[in-house]
Design an enzyme around this catalytic site. Sequence first.
Site, mmCIF file in Angstrom:
data_model
loop_
_atom_site.group_PDB
_atom_site.id
_atom_site.type_symbol
_atom_site.label_atom_id
_atom_site.label_comp_id
_atom_site.label_asym_id
_atom_site.label_seq_id
_atom_site.Cartn_x
_atom_site.Cartn_y
_atom_site.Cartn_z
ATOM 1 N N ASP A 186 40.835 18.609 22.003
ATOM 2 C CA ASP A 186 41.201 17.660 20.951
ATOM 3 C C ASP A 186 39.960 17.037 20.310
ATOM 4 O OD1 ASP A 186 42.990 16.297 19.361
ATOM 5 O OD2 ASP A 186 43.260 14.640 20.774
ATOM 6 N N HIS A 208 37.806 22.472 13.023
ATOM 7 C CA HIS A 208 38.443 23.567 13.769
ATOM 8 C C HIS A 208 37.471 24.751 13.894
ATOM 9 C CE1 HIS A 208 42.081 21.301 13.755
ATOM 10 N NE2 HIS A 208 42.354 21.467 12.478
ATOM 11 N N THR A 222 53.699 22.845 19.964
ATOM 12 C CA THR A 222 54.948 22.981 19.183
ATOM 13 C C THR A 222 55.018 21.856 18.146
ATOM 14 O OG1 THR A 222 56.054 21.841 21.033
ATOM 15 C CG2 THR A 222 56.375 24.206 20.899
ATOM 16 N N LEU A 229 38.659 37.228 34.473
ATOM 17 C CA LEU A 229 39.164 35.896 34.093
ATOM 18 C C LEU A 229 40.470 36.075 33.330
ATOM 19 C CD1 LEU A 229 38.912 32.775 33.416
ATOM 20 C CD2 LEU A 229 37.614 33.466 31.396
#
Length: 252
Positions: A20, A37, A66, A131
Amino acid sequence: MPKPKPDTTALPCHIAIIMDGNGRWAKQRGKPRLMGHRAGVESVQDIVRAVRELGIGVLTLYAFSTENWKRPPLEVQALMGLLKTFLESELSTMVHNDVSLRCLGQTDRIPPEVRAVMERVTRETASNSGLILNLALSYGGRSEITQAVQAIARKCADGVLSPEAIDQAVIEQHLYTAGLPDPDLLIRTGGETRLSNFLLWQASYAELYFTEILWPDFRKQDLLTAILEFQQRQRRFGKTGEQAEQTPEHCS
Ligand code: IPE
Ligand code: IPE
Ligand code: MG
């Protein structure tokens, strides 16, 4: 003085991260949110590399919730485009580094051209075992539990499962994370101290670590700091401190 390093014999098996703060990072620089972003992608690359190098088995990154579908359409579109480019460009690195990609979430809501890339990368990395990289995309903990309940109810209605046989293991098998260990360490960057619908079932005993650092600024050293703090905590799982000391539970 060299920075202290985490004990490599007591690493978390599964780290989950709420990435965030991209929007605020951009705003601080007078740039559009998309730039935040974009900058966040570099943190993703750095953290995936670091987790892989440490030999941690599972990393789950919360990339789009969502609830994030409610954002302005242009931001959603830009995020989807960024995701597609990221997956296309990372495929060869994932193959080279033995990383297996899995996508957790309501994938049917993702635009078809992005979904196609997601599915291709998932398929082409499926046999890698260095991974497991879970990308939580169009993910919500409540919707995950709801779809699990629906699937279980269908089995009961079809007579292949009896209600009495539903236990925690059955529920786990119907989550997106079926077969994976629960996260031991859950990190949230960007200063908020909430879960925002992330891994509601799986995080029940995760150690929570919140940092003010905005996601585009979060790097390997910050991850090591979080792991160091994780290693200083005593995980009691409901037992007394003395009991926990005698029989420490560890994933590896
Ligand atoms: C996280 O950064 C990325 C996504 C939720 C997609 P934000 O976009 O939420 O950044 P802030 O919280 O507005 O700073
Ligand atoms: C959580 O961040 C979701 C992701 C990081 C993908 P948000 O920015 O959407 O969370 P809220 O809205 O502040 O709770
Ligand atoms: Mg946010």
